[in-house]
Scaffold this active site. Structure first.
Site, PDB file in Angstrom:
ATOM      1  N   ALA A  81      41.398 -28.251  21.146  1.00 22.36           N
ATOM      2  CA  ALA A  81      40.820 -29.310  22.487  1.00 22.36           C
ATOM      3  C   ALA A  81      39.653 -30.172  21.866  1.00 22.36           C
ATOM      4  O   ALA A  81      39.596 -31.132  21.895  1.00 22.36           O
ATOM      5  CB  ALA A  81      40.347 -28.363  23.446  1.00 22.36           C
TER       6      ALA A  81
ATOM      7  N   VAL B  74      18.871 -26.372  19.366  1.00 17.96           N
ATOM      8  CA  VAL B  74      19.966 -26.483  18.818  1.00 17.96           C
ATOM      9  C   VAL B  74      21.013 -26.133  19.978  1.00 17.96           C
ATOM     10  O   VAL B  74      20.760 -25.684  20.762  1.00 17.96           O
ATOM     11  CB  VAL B  74      20.478 -25.037  17.974  1.00 17.96           C
ATOM     12  CG1 VAL B  74      21.889 -24.735  17.585  1.00 17.96           C
ATOM     13  CG2 VAL B  74      19.513 -25.144  16.765  1.00 17.96           C
ATOM     14  N   ASP B  75      21.957 -26.933  19.935  1.00 19.11           N
ATOM     15  CA  ASP B  75      23.032 -27.071  20.925  1.00 19.11           C
ATOM     16  C   ASP B  75      22.680 -27.465  22.377  1.00 19.11           C
ATOM     17  O   ASP B  75      23.209 -27.077  23.475  1.00 19.11           O
ATOM     18  CB  ASP B  75      23.834 -25.620  20.947  1.00 19.11           C
ATOM     19  CG  ASP B  75      24.606 -25.433  19.659  1.00 19.11           C
ATOM     20  OD1 ASP B  75      25.130 -26.212  19.062  1.00 19.11           O
ATOM     21  OD2 ASP B  75      24.782 -24.190  19.491  1.00 19.11           O
TER      22      ASP B  75
ATOM     23  N   LEU C 168      18.754 -28.951  11.757  1.00 18.05           N
ATOM     24  CA  LEU C 168      18.039 -30.113  11.513  1.00 18.05           C
ATOM     25  C   LEU C 168      16.863 -29.905  12.090  1.00 18.05           C
ATOM     26  O   LEU C 168      16.370 -29.579  13.355  1.00 18.05           O
ATOM     27  CB  LEU C 168      18.743 -31.238  11.669  1.00 18.05           C
ATOM     28  CG  LEU C 168      20.335 -31.364  11.085  1.00 18.05           C
ATOM     29  CD1 LEU C 168      21.107 -32.164  11.800  1.00 18.05           C
ATOM     30  CD2 LEU C 168      20.212 -31.930   9.604  1.00 18.05           C
TER      31      LEU C 168
ATOM     32  N   GLU D  26      16.340 -31.637  19.367  1.00 19.12           N
ATOM     33  CA  GLU D  26      15.590 -30.697  18.233  1.00 19.12           C
ATOM     34  C   GLU D  26      16.239 -29.115  18.611  1.00 19.12           C
ATOM     35  O   GLU D  26      16.463 -28.459  17.565  1.00 19.12           O
ATOM     36  CB  GLU D  26      14.108 -30.751  18.290  1.00 19.12           C
ATOM     37  CG  GLU D  26      13.470 -29.845  17.025  1.00 19.12           C
ATOM     38  CD  GLU D  26      12.117 -30.148  17.037  1.00 19.12           C
ATOM     39  OE1 GLU D  26      11.542 -30.886  17.679  1.00 19.12           O
ATOM     40  OE2 GLU D  26      11.507 -29.464  16.328  1.00 19.12           O
TER      41      GLU D  26
ATOM     42  N   ARG E 240      13.533 -28.473   3.437  1.00 19.14           N
ATOM     43  CA  ARG E 240      14.180 -28.722   4.202  1.00 19.14           C
ATOM     44  C   ARG E 240      14.046 -30.513   4.155  1.00 19.14           C
ATOM     45  O   ARG E 240      15.048 -31.080   4.607  1.00 19.14           O
ATOM     46  CB  ARG E 240      13.996 -28.468   5.640  1.00 19.14           C
ATOM     47  CG  ARG E 240      15.395 -27.971   6.410  1.00 19.14           C
ATOM     48  CD  ARG E 240      14.670 -27.098   7.834  1.00 19.14           C
ATOM     49  NE  ARG E 240      15.178 -25.524   7.527  1.00 19.14           N
ATOM     50  CZ  ARG E 240      16.063 -25.283   7.836  1.00 19.14           C
ATOM     51  NH1 ARG E 240      17.450 -26.195   8.316  1.00 19.14           N
ATOM     52  NH2 ARG E 240      16.562 -23.944   7.645  1.00 19.14           N
TER      53      ARG E 240
ATOM     54  N   ASN F 150      27.149 -33.975  18.064  1.00 21.21           N
ATOM     55  CA  ASN F 150      27.691 -32.728  17.620  1.00 21.21           C
ATOM     56  C   ASN F 150      28.711 -32.305  18.328  1.00 21.21           C
ATOM     57  O   ASN F 150      28.701 -32.558  19.657  1.00 21.21           O
ATOM     58  CB  ASN F 150      26.211 -31.617  17.499  1.00 21.21           C
ATOM     59  CG  ASN F 150      26.859 -30.057  16.970  1.00 21.21           C
ATOM     60  OD1 ASN F 150      27.505 -30.042  16.198  1.00 21.21           O
ATOM     61  ND2 ASN F 150      26.541 -29.318  17.901  1.00 21.21           N
TER      62      ASN F 150
ATOM     63  N   MET G 279      26.561 -26.671   9.247  1.00 20.07           N
ATOM     64  CA  MET G 279      25.736 -25.300   9.360  1.00 20.07           C
ATOM     65  C   MET G 279      24.232 -25.239   9.091  1.00 20.07           C
ATOM     66  O   MET G 279      23.877 -24.226   8.630  1.00 20.07           O
ATOM     67  CB  MET G 279      26.699 -24.298   8.966  1.00 20.07           C
ATOM     68  CG  MET G 279      28.153 -24.045   9.323  1.00 20.07           C
ATOM     69  SD  MET G 279      28.281 -24.009  11.251  1.00 20.07           S
ATOM     70  CE  MET G 279      27.787 -22.140  11.275  1.00 20.07           C
TER      71      MET G 279
ATOM     72  N   HIS H 247      30.415 -28.554  19.710  1.00 24.86           N
ATOM     73  CA  HIS H 247      30.128 -27.277  20.088  1.00 24.86           C
ATOM     74  C   HIS H 247      31.414 -26.498  20.743  1.00 24.86           C
ATOM     75  O   HIS H 247      31.722 -27.253  21.541  1.00 24.86           O
ATOM     76  CB  HIS H 247      28.889 -27.051  20.722  1.00 24.86           C
ATOM     77  CG  HIS H 247      28.573 -25.494  20.934  1.00 24.86           C
ATOM     78  ND1 HIS H 247      27.984 -24.824  19.522  1.00 24.86           N
ATOM     79  CD2 HIS H 247      28.709 -24.543  21.822  1.00 24.86           C
ATOM     80  CE1 HIS H 247      27.822 -23.486  20.146  1.00 24.86           C
ATOM     81  NE2 HIS H 247      28.396 -23.369  21.289  1.00 24.86           N
TER      82      HIS H 247
HETATM   83  C1  GRF Z   1      34.123 -26.387  15.119  1.00 20.04           C
HETATM   84  O1  GRF Z   1      34.597 -25.194  16.059  1.00 20.04           O
HETATM   85  C2  GRF Z   1      32.838 -26.942  15.812  1.00 20.04           C
HETATM   86  O2  GRF Z   1      32.775 -27.021  17.144  1.00 20.04           O
HETATM   87  C3  GRF Z   1      31.785 -25.813  15.292  1.00 20.04           C
HETATM   88  O3  GRF Z   1      32.130 -25.660  13.959  1.00 20.04           O
HETATM   89  C4  GRF Z   1      33.634 -25.189  13.749  1.00 20.04           C
HETATM   90  C5  GRF Z   1      33.951 -26.511  12.572  1.00 20.04           C
HETATM   91  O4  GRF Z   1      35.448 -26.450  12.457  1.00 20.04           O
HETATM   92  N1  GRF Z   1      30.575 -26.452  15.418  1.00 20.04           N
HETATM   93  P1  GRF Z   1      36.115 -27.544  11.397  1.00 20.04           P
HETATM   94  O5  GRF Z   1      35.120 -27.537  10.179  1.00 20.04           O
HETATM   95  O6  GRF Z   1      35.641 -29.030  12.018  1.00 20.04           O
HETATM   96  O7  GRF Z   1      37.424 -27.119  11.208  1.00 20.04           O
END
Ligand code: GRF
Length: 203
Positions: free
Chosen positions: A172, A143-144, A92, A141, A64, A106, A89, A108
């Site tokens: 949105a 996630v989310d 990190l 560090e 990694r 990021n 995906m 989410h």
């Molecule tokens: C989105 O829903 C984003 O919030 C999540 O992954 C999806 C990515 O969609 N992290 P795209 O590749 O931007 O169309």
């Protein structure tokens, strides 16, 4: 401000950033798009308008750390000052996150801290929330997690499936991400402890 966008797939949020950055008064320009998947459809969106792209396939790196060093090198070579994860995906490491502290954000598809991780829309439906949405945050560090820059709320309808809800949230997201990148690039969104302060716009 020069930004790098990291993607793994479709790239619809990348597309929203591309469209925002095309406006003359937008304070960020996309200097580089990096995909860890060679087949990421988002790459073509960038290539279509001449934005430099690079595939850094994580499977070609034994560790990694090596993969992330290549990502950081590419970002630095392109002069990126802010890194936007957009459907990226790979988790990190703490070292990468520390290297880009407060310069790594990021998006989410939920109102964090509700429903982190994967399967957010199915969880929102299973839980029965009437409102969900999207969050843009500085990356930490875990996630989310991390200081929240902005959120957008989206209603849940009685007949929603995970797919119909995802589509409504995605719409949105496409408004929220460019808005939040603008706040960071303008220097209006700054981290203060666990929170982000948003300065008033100059009038
Ligand atoms: C989105 O829903 C984003 O919030 C999540 O992954 C999806 C990515 O969609 N992290 P795209 O590749 O931007 O169309």
């Amino acid at each position: 401000m020069r930004i790098g966008v990291l993607i793994s797939g479709r790239g619809s949020n990348l597309q929203a950033l591309i469209e925002a950055a095309a406006k003359p008064d937008y304070p960020a320009e996309i200097a580089l798009v990096i995909a860890n998947q060679p087949e990421a459809a988002g790459l073509q969106r960038a290539e279509a308008i001449g934005i430099p792209t690079q595939v850094i396939d994580h499977r070609l790196f034994p560790s990694r750390v090596g993969f992330e060093a290549a990502v950081t090198d590419a970002l630095c070579t392109a002069g990126c000052e802010l890194v936007c994860l957009a459907g990226f995906m790979r988790v990190l490491t703490g070292d990468f996150v520390a290297r880009w502290t407060d310069r790594l954000i990021n998006i989410h598809p939920s109102l964090l801290p509700a429903f982190p991780g994967l399967h957010t829309h199915a969880e929102a439906l299973a839980t029965g929330v009437r409102i969900t949405g999207a969050t843009v945050h500085f990356v930490r560090e875990q996630v989310d997690q991390g200081p929240i820059i902005g959120q957008a709320a989206v209603p849940v309808h009685d007949d929603d499936t995970a797919d119909t809800l995802a589509a409504r949230v995605l719409e949105a997201e496409h408004a929220l991400y460019p808005h939040c990148v603008r706040l960071v690039a303008d220097g209006r969104a700054t981290v203060s402890g666990h929170r982000v302060r948003i300065a008033e716009a100059d009038t």
